[in-house]
Design a protein around this motif. Structure first.
Motif, mmCIF file in Angstrom:
data_model
loop_
_atom_site.group_PDB
_atom_site.id
_atom_site.type_symbol
_atom_site.label_atom_id
_atom_site.label_comp_id
_atom_site.label_asym_id
_atom_site.label_seq_id
_atom_site.Cartn_x
_atom_site.Cartn_y
_atom_site.Cartn_z
ATOM 1 N N PHE A 78 -4.430 28.134 -40.372
ATOM 2 C CA PHE A 78 -3.177 28.420 -41.029
ATOM 3 C C PHE A 78 -3.466 27.426 -42.227
ATOM 4 O O PHE A 78 -2.833 28.213 -43.300
ATOM 5 N N CYS A 79 -3.677 26.215 -42.285
ATOM 6 C CA CYS A 79 -4.211 25.961 -43.460
ATOM 7 C C CYS A 79 -4.856 26.672 -44.245
ATOM 8 O O CYS A 79 -4.758 26.508 -45.353
ATOM 9 N N ASP A 82 -3.058 29.777 -45.770
ATOM 10 C CA ASP A 82 -2.507 29.256 -47.001
ATOM 11 C C ASP A 82 -3.464 29.349 -47.988
ATOM 12 O O ASP A 82 -2.270 29.695 -48.548
ATOM 13 N N SER A 140 2.185 19.606 -42.335
ATOM 14 C CA SER A 140 1.055 20.830 -41.921
ATOM 15 C C SER A 140 2.556 21.673 -42.951
ATOM 16 O O SER A 140 2.424 22.993 -43.250
ATOM 17 N N GLY A 144 2.637 24.858 -45.336
ATOM 18 C CA GLY A 144 3.946 26.004 -45.114
ATOM 19 C C GLY A 144 4.775 26.106 -45.680
ATOM 20 O O GLY A 144 5.325 27.734 -46.491
ATOM 21 N N THR A 238 3.010 28.875 -40.099
ATOM 22 C CA THR A 238 2.343 27.995 -40.730
ATOM 23 C C THR A 238 3.931 26.596 -39.864
ATOM 24 O O THR A 238 3.735 25.681 -39.787
ATOM 25 N N SER A 242 4.481 23.788 -37.596
ATOM 26 C CA SER A 242 4.003 22.441 -37.715
ATOM 27 C C SER A 242 5.148 21.346 -37.022
ATOM 28 O O SER A 242 4.893 20.430 -36.552
#
Length: 516
Positions: A78-79, A82, A140, A144, A238, A242
């Motif tokens: 998801f890093c 995004d 993270s 997000g 995200t 996290s």
């Protein structure tokens, strides 16, 4: 038993021919002693003083794999989503709604990389200082929230501001996770484990395209529509991951509640056994070691290779939807999004395959040399043909060669320093250089160069050719320098030095050998 009983005999020889000093009989207590601060796991010639039971190591390694890798892999997935979902948003009207013209889209992409590059090394040092178990989930959560905020921008200034903050929070992820895994794995094992989370980059391209297509089928998300839903929904996912990671991520082997004391000792001892003259796995931040990590010849050369590779990797992430649109201009937006998926799936396969082979052979540089021609072939296909099928096929070939460098380059710089501090700055330097390549990539496919993008494709052909040449030269240099090191008098060079002075030598230690 985790550590085999054996004698360190005087017949055991160091790399330069000197006999190692006779040691004591090692038994299970040796694991605990080696794990403690103040105890070395190698002699002054770099020869490991302990042998490990392969079966015990295999059981421990599998346990670490199950507890550590899935969490960091999901976070990195998801890093990357995004970061790269702006490419999907572009197809869904991002430029039109914000009134972006000319090079405005490229400018928005570039702002991200400015903060990403500036905060790379500081972020990895903060990761070491705070501890990865807290730093990685916190950063993270930060990116997000930034993704969610992107859903509410209405002009280029707001978009640029949020992208700058996104770069600040994402800067620590790739090097931070690489550094974190180096606390748990041996040199030979690291590249494959890095690939298990770095493979999320090409999978993010595939999954991101599928997710964006699914989101765009939703009429609205609250008051949000079209591309705004992409940023909001993916950012919320995200943030949830996290928060979970704050509970699931274990900072280091010594604090792992899911390991027995014997397993903790083994985890620490086996990592220490590869570090010449190290008395502790997690040393304190120290200026000489910080500089050793940054200015190692292998760090700098590998980092420049990663820079060249990232021009391709990040260029694909940001412009794959645009490239597919030029290949299939009459297809629907959702169909164009879906066409970006298959090349990433193929790229993901090679992202794991090459590092897996690297683990088995304990070699990394040779896979740089194998991967570069694949990238070269793909861009030659782009430049030589305007046929839609040929160009679409080229994206598969390029992805096959490009994505494995993330794992291989970080493993290479980690393997060629000694201390934990040097490892954190070496990885940070490597990723910082890589992100300079990412910044260049934002200007590699320009509007006036479409639809064939001769400049962008020509640039990437040049960078992949450069990777091949530099990789061959680096391999030859490491072999030549190792031969020179064989001739050095280890006893004479270490004579009169304190333990700290010896440890601060890091890769300059006469018993150290480059590991290609």
């Amino acid at each position: 038993m985790a550590i085999r009983d054996y004698n360190v005999e005087s017949a055991q020889h160091s790399p330069n021919g000197f006999a190692a000093e006779k040691g004591a009989l090692y038994h299970n207590e040796a694991a605990h002693e080696t794990a403690e601060r103040g105890h070395v796991a190698t002699d002054k010639y770099g020869v490991s003083l302990v042998h490990f039971d392969p079966a015990a190591e295999a059981r421990l390694r599998w346990k670490i794999d199950l507890y550590i890798v899935p969490t960091v892999a999901l976070l990195y997935l998801f890093c990357f989503i995004d970061r790269a979902n702006i490419g999907n948003a572009k197809l869904a009207g991002f430029e039109k709604d914000l009134g972006l013209k000319g090079y405005d889209y490229n400018k928005v992409l570039s702002v991200f990389y400015i903060s990403y590059i500036i905060f790379e090394i500081p972020s990895n040092m903060a990761c070491k200082w705070i501890g990865p178990g807290w730093f990685i989930p916190a950063t993270s959560l930060g990116f997000g929230i930034c993704s969610i905020c992107t859903a509410f921008v209405h002009n280029i200034h707001a978009a640029s501001g949020v992208r700058f903050l996104l770069g600040v929070f994402e800067a620590g992820m790739l090097p931070g996770i690489a550094y974190y895994l180096s606390r748990w794995y041996r040199r030979s094992e690291l590249a494959f484990r890095l690939s298990l989370y770095i493979v999320m980059a090409p999978l993010a391209g595939a999954f991101g395209g599928l997710l964006a297509s699914a989101i765009l089928k939703i009429p609205h998300f609250g008051s949000l529509h079209t591309w705004r839903m992409i940023f909001a929904i993916e950012g919320i996912i995200t943030c949830i991951l996290s928060v979970i990671a704050f509970v699931t991520l274990t900072d280091r082997p010594a604090t792992a509640k899911w390991l027995s004391q014997e397993e903790k000792d083994l985890a620490i001892a086996r990592v220490k056994s590869e570090r010449v003259a190290a008395t502790e796995v997690l040393d304190k931040l120290d200026s000489p070691k910080i500089l050793r990590g940054i200015f190692s010849p292998v760090t700098l050369a590998t980092a420049f290779i990663f820079l060249l590779d990232n021009i391709t990797v990040q260029g694909l992430a940001f412009f794959a939807p645009t490239i597919v649109k030029t290949i299939y201009p009459k297809a629907t937006v959702i169909s164009q999004q879906l066409h970006t998926v298959p090349p990433y799936v193929v790229g993901a396969f090679f992202t794991v395959l090459f590092p897996f082979l690297s683990w088995r052979f304990d070699r990394r540089n040779i896979f740089f040399i194998i991967s570069a021609p694949l990238m070269m072939a793909g861009y030659i296909m782009f430049l030589a043909s305007t046929n839609a099928q040929v160009r679409y096929g080229a994206t598969f070939v390029i992805a096959s060669g490009a994505f494995s460098f993330g794992a291989l380059c970080n493993a290479q710089v980690a393997a060629n320093v000694v201390s934990d501090t040097a490892r954190s700055t070496a990885i940070g330097t490597n990723v910082m250089f890589g992100n300079i390549g990412g910044l260049i990539s934002t200007w590699s496919f320009l509007p006036y160069d479409g639809p064939n993008y001769h400049i962008g494709n020509g640039l990437n052909l040049g960078t992949s050719t450069g990777i091949l040449v530099l990789s061959i030269l680096l391999l030859l240099w490491m072999a030549a320098n190792n031969k020179q090191r064989e001739k050095r008098d280890i006893d004479a060079e270490l004579s009169g030095l304190s333990q700290k002075q010896i440890q601060d030598l890091d890769w300059r230690h006469p018993a150290f050998r480059w590991k290609p």
